[in-house]
Design an enzyme around this catalytic site. Structure first.
Site, PDB file in Angstrom:
ATOM      1  N   HIS C  56     -78.802  19.783  12.868  1.00  0.00           N
ATOM      2  CA  HIS C  56     -80.174  19.271  12.974  1.00  0.00           C
ATOM      3  C   HIS C  56     -81.190  20.403  13.041  1.00  0.00           C
ATOM      4  O   HIS C  56     -82.330  20.184  13.430  1.00  0.00           O
ATOM      5  CB  HIS C  56     -80.323  18.416  14.230  1.00  0.00           C
ATOM      6  CG  HIS C  56     -79.301  17.341  14.361  1.00  0.00           C
ATOM      7  ND1 HIS C  56     -79.143  16.375  13.402  1.00  0.00           N
ATOM      8  CD2 HIS C  56     -78.378  17.077  15.324  1.00  0.00           C
ATOM      9  CE1 HIS C  56     -78.168  15.554  13.775  1.00  0.00           C
ATOM     10  NE2 HIS C  56     -77.681  15.966  14.932  1.00  0.00           N
ATOM     11  N   HIS C 219     -77.624  11.616  11.565  1.00  0.00           N
ATOM     12  CA  HIS C 219     -76.229  12.050  11.445  1.00  0.00           C
ATOM     13  C   HIS C 219     -75.615  11.592  10.144  1.00  0.00           C
ATOM     14  O   HIS C 219     -74.409  11.466  10.038  1.00  0.00           O
ATOM     15  CB  HIS C 219     -75.400  11.512  12.599  1.00  0.00           C
ATOM     16  CG  HIS C 219     -75.884  11.982  13.927  1.00  0.00           C
ATOM     17  ND1 HIS C 219     -76.825  11.307  14.648  1.00  0.00           N
ATOM     18  CD2 HIS C 219     -75.574  13.086  14.645  1.00  0.00           C
ATOM     19  CE1 HIS C 219     -77.065  11.957  15.779  1.00  0.00           C
ATOM     20  NE2 HIS C 219     -76.341  13.044  15.807  1.00  0.00           N
TER      21      HIS C 219
END
Ligand SMILES: Nc1ncnc2c1ncn2[C@@H]1O[C@H](COP(=O)(O)OP(=O)(O)O)[C@@H](O)[C@H]1O
Ligand SMILES: Nc1ncnc2c1ncn2[C@@H]1O[C@H](COP(=O)(O)OP(=O)(O)O)[C@@H](O)[C@H]1O
Ligand SMILES: [Mg+2]
Ligand SMILES: [Mg+2]
Ligand SMILES: [Mg+2]
Ligand SMILES: [Mg+2]
Lengths: 213, 333, 333, 213
Positions: C56, C219
């Site tokens: 991320h 995700h």
């Protein structure tokens, strides 16, 4: 369109409009050629510029040949960008200068203007024959034009010969290794691909031949 | 082609509306597609104007602000701006001390800036100097060609020349610093994927799933050669070796090391590559004085990265460290 | 799968070496995979610890520094960190004023931070509070499910709580500010492409060339529904409408508007989307007080974006504007 | 491997090693299941954790059943991450507590330990039957185990029954709409996919049946 041996603003307008049409038709092909050895925008660039030129020609009619050619050149410079903007723009601006204050051009005058355009492009782009640029189509075209006119052939026929020479010049760019422009960054990998600028330049002569026929 | 756009023909204009909305401290001339620093012209300061094709964001608009550029001219995607834009920007940012044009060495950029400078000289009283970046070692340099491309060093140059201008140095001095940056900077890039020019609608080149393109520029133009995909460690060597082979980066006050993302490469991969690059530089005896890692000069959504090294002296490092406040680079203020 | 990696098993460790090399002002514990602010622990200041799966970036390591986090724990790609890491970070950043855990609402993150807090309570004297972000309106909230995901608001919360801690406020107060940010923030995202988890080696989901996934998390998990690709203007409405439907963002002191890139979307497209988002907010009577545009909480190389709105009061805006000096967010210092 | 009605450290070791082997074999499948309704890492997570567990068991032999189970649980907690780390870790830690200071477990003791593990998972994960989690395989497995032992069947057979029940429970997760874990974010789109955690859980009972046979 006209059989004139006089290249006046009507003929010049027909020429430029036809050039715009041809470029619009071939825009994808020009961009695809540019994708292979450049940055995939030559068709988009030329189409954007010539669309603007056509719009500019739709306005107040220019006073004479020079005014028209200057308007075309300025519009190209202001709307195309990239390498082709200054180069095509310079070509038309130099033609305007060569036209001087004559309201219309005779065949020799038109040929001289086209050659002035080539000289302008070569000077601006610092390109030489064999560099794999639009000069490689432009130079043989004006040579052929001069030759045909010297041989006494009418302008229409001479421009057909010039167009044929431009196409031969365009085709001859394929094996060349580029020394100028974006394709030169590829080095030897640029060989084997037709130059996009030479391709659009041949369309310019195709349009001229059509406009004067 | 899936892109967050409305219409390929209006991408640049639409994106500039977003820049204006996101950065109230900047001023956007939408007609001319110029992004200005809010307080331009700054009286007595040399004005810095850059610009180029769009699709390289944050370059150049993201580098407009105190300590860096005064104005950025946005061309169409991968197409240099036109002289009108450059003339307008030049006139608008002149604070009486003249204007420096920062130009990447592409025929289009060079010719358009050249025409702009001619027009500015003929029609305005503004004193203009130009510096052309040509740091890409993937391209063989030669007097008989267009020479090398300008890539990553442009970012470092805009920062460092911006700092010099902010200090109140004169046009000649700022131009000299800028040329020093370019002369001491070298870059090399590679791509894992092509990019798609919105108006073209399809990828500029095609790469197989186990192939990469080495020696790319920033316009989706093909590179110098293709080679099989390899671990990051080997790919880092593909960047470091040609850069080090072109210029001696050992000794002195160290280098500014800039690892750039091409637009589609996530930061985790960039940091990973940076670790490999650093290891190779350490092994080669090159001391890294400053680092910059991130997507700063991109090629739309291309995956890949480029390395730029700048052989820095004390002064260049001080100018690099000087305050800057732009959307994409900000420190010290 | 083409990625700039050496080995899918060592991606996180390798990338952390790059973070350490690029940011000498941070301290990296490679054994525990923790990135610390260089001067941690700061005596008398509440410590802020966050963390989560990797992939991320810049979240969370890119937000470590004065005015934001004291430590970030890096898990494997898309896998929360383990309690040992969190306990180590918690102990290390405690400056005597206690530690706030910032946790995104995913079962894995919640459980690992929970176990860490239990261990910290049992084995160390450190006072720990936790705040869980759950701002994703794509997910229906319910007492009987895992609730909403924590996404974009996490970035804003880390900044604002970081400023509150920097001001010397106590643990309860910092936690209260953090909860206020989460309670007033809402997000919605969409993807044009999937991402590929390095260890999995193939895209998590498949999208056709004219399809997008709406309501995605961070995700690569599939979203709420698929729909045909559409112009940016329509896609912006797909983000703005569900966010505005969930909370009243009109009135008050305006909103902080954060348009986030998912990792593979170039900045030019993000700015373009931001223009469309702003137009819709203007039309809906939502006043934008502050803007943030860029890839800050990403999903590897996924193409797409997410919108986060934070209903801000005067205090939250002051805390937002307060100085911050981290790799990814930097201003006022 | 052993016909023992005594579950000692050797049996427990064989169990856990076999579980690790099965997970390694099925890692791609587990990750693919997780890609459909999660984040494509369950196989990678479990494989990483159980590889670490096997390495931990290669060290100094643990003093008794509780020590072994604790080492397994701690290792899973410290190396898996994600949801499955705390959940599987808690299961083994609770088994350790249930084992107390007995050096080995009798069948009823082993069954009680496994049930304590389930209770720990349910408490930690706040999951209920039907939430589409590993509990949906775990609960029927320990129920079947208790029932078979109560019917007087030997542990090996009882574990075979438990494994069969775990697989039925795993299969039953397919039509369920997830209410816990990452799959719950998908809402009704989670239905029609087998739960990855329930799938690895069934492997845990498969390994137990194999270790005690
Ligand atoms: N120095 C030059 N002299 C003459 N023509 C050139 C030169 N550089 C490039 N060209 C021509 O320009 C063409 C490319 O134009 P275009 O794609 O529109 O610009 P750009 O390269 O900036 O993207 C080339 O195919 C070539 O014919
Ligand atoms: N609250 C919960 N209670 C019990 N099991 C759960 C819970 N949440 C998730 N799980 C299980 O964990 C599995 C996913 O594990 P894994 O993919 O390793 O973790 P993550 O979801 O963090 O990526 C799911 O398939 C499910 O069986
Ligand atoms: Mg081109
Ligand atoms: Mg171009
Ligand atoms: Mg996970
Ligand atoms: Mg998972």
């Amino acid at each position: 369109m006209t059989d004139a041996d006089v290249v006046d603003t009507a003929v010049l307008t027909a020429w430029v409009r036809h050039f715009a049409r041809l470029v619009a038709e071939h825009a994808e092909e020009l961009t695809a050629l540019d994708a292979a050895i450049g940055d995939a925008d030559h068709g988009t660039n030329m189409d954007r510029g010539l669309t603007a030129v056509v719009a500019a020609l739709d306005g107040e009619p220019p006073a004479g040949a020079a005014a028209l050619l200057k308007r075309v050149g300025m519009t190209l410079v202001s709307t195309v960008g990239g390498a082709s903007g200054p180069l095509y723009g310079t070509a038309f601006l130099r033609m305007a200068t060569a036209a001087g204050d004559r309201p219309a051009l005779d065949p020799a005058g038109f040929a001289a203007a086209l050659r002035a355009g080539l000289d302008g492009v070569a000077a601006r782009g610092r390109a030489e024959p064999g560099d794999k640029t639009l000069c490689d189509a432009y130079a043989p075209a004006v040579d052929a034009l001069d030759e045909a006119l010297a041989a006494g052939r009418p302008l229409g026929e001479a421009l057909v010969a010039a167009h044929a020479a431009a196409e031969r010049g365009r085709d001859a760019t394929t094996p060349m290794t580029a020394r100028k422009g974006r394709a030169s960054y590829l080095g030897e990998r640029s060989a084997g691909h037709q130059d996009p600028g030479a391709t659009s330049l041949a369309l310019m002569f195709q349009a001229a031949a059509a406009a004067v026929r | 082609m899936k892109k967050l756009v409305n219409d390929p023909a209006t991408v640049v204009a639409d994106a500039l509306r977003g820049v204006a909305a996101a950065h109230p401290e900047l001023r956007v001339d939408h007609g001319n597609r110029i992004v200005y620093r809010g307080d331009a012209p700054v009286a007595g300061k040399v004005g810095l104007v850059s610009g180029g094709g769009s699709g390289h964001e944050p370059l150049h608009a993201g580098f407009v602000g105190p300590g860096m550029l005064d104005a950025a001219c946005a061309g169409e995607v991968f197409t240099s701006p036109v002289p009108d834009q450059i003339v307008a920007a030049t006139t608008a940012v002149d604070g009486g001390a003249g204007v420096l044009h920062i130009v990447k060495n592409y025929t289009g950029d060079v010719l358009n800036f050249e025409m702009a400078a001619e027009i500015a000289a003929a029609e305005t009283g503004v004193q203009v100097a130009a510096v052309v970046t040509d740091d890409d070692v993937a391209v063989q340099d030669s007097l008989y060609t267009a020479g090398r491309r300008g890539v990553g060093v442009t970012v470092l140059l805009e920062k460092i020349a911006g700092a010099a201008a902010e200090q109140g140095r004169g046009l000649d001095e700022v131009a000299e610093v800028a040329r020093r940056v370019n002369g001491n900077g070298r870059s090399m890039g590679l791509a894992l994927t092509s990019c798609t020019v919105p108006a073209a609608g399809r990828p500029t080149f095609q790469l197989a799933d186990d192939e990469i393109e080495v020696g790319i520029g920033i316009h989706g133009e093909p590179g110098r050669h293709r080679r099989p995909m390899a671990p990051a460690r080997e790919l880092a060597a593909q960047l470091v070796e040609p850069v080090l082979a072109d210029l001696d980066f050992t000794g002195g006050d160290g280098v500014i090391c800039f690892l750039n993302g091409m637009g589609g490469t996530p930061l985790i991969e960039l940091y990973l590559m940076f670790a490999e690059v650093r290891a190779l530089l350490d092994a080669a005896g090159v001391r890294v004085a400053r680092s910059l890692v991130g997507p700063y000069i991109t090629s739309l959504e291309m995956a890949g990265c480029s390395l730029t090294l700048l052989r820095a002296d004390d002064e260049l490092i001080r100018l690099w460290d000087a305050p800057v406040r732009t959307p994409a680079l900000r420190w010290g203020v």
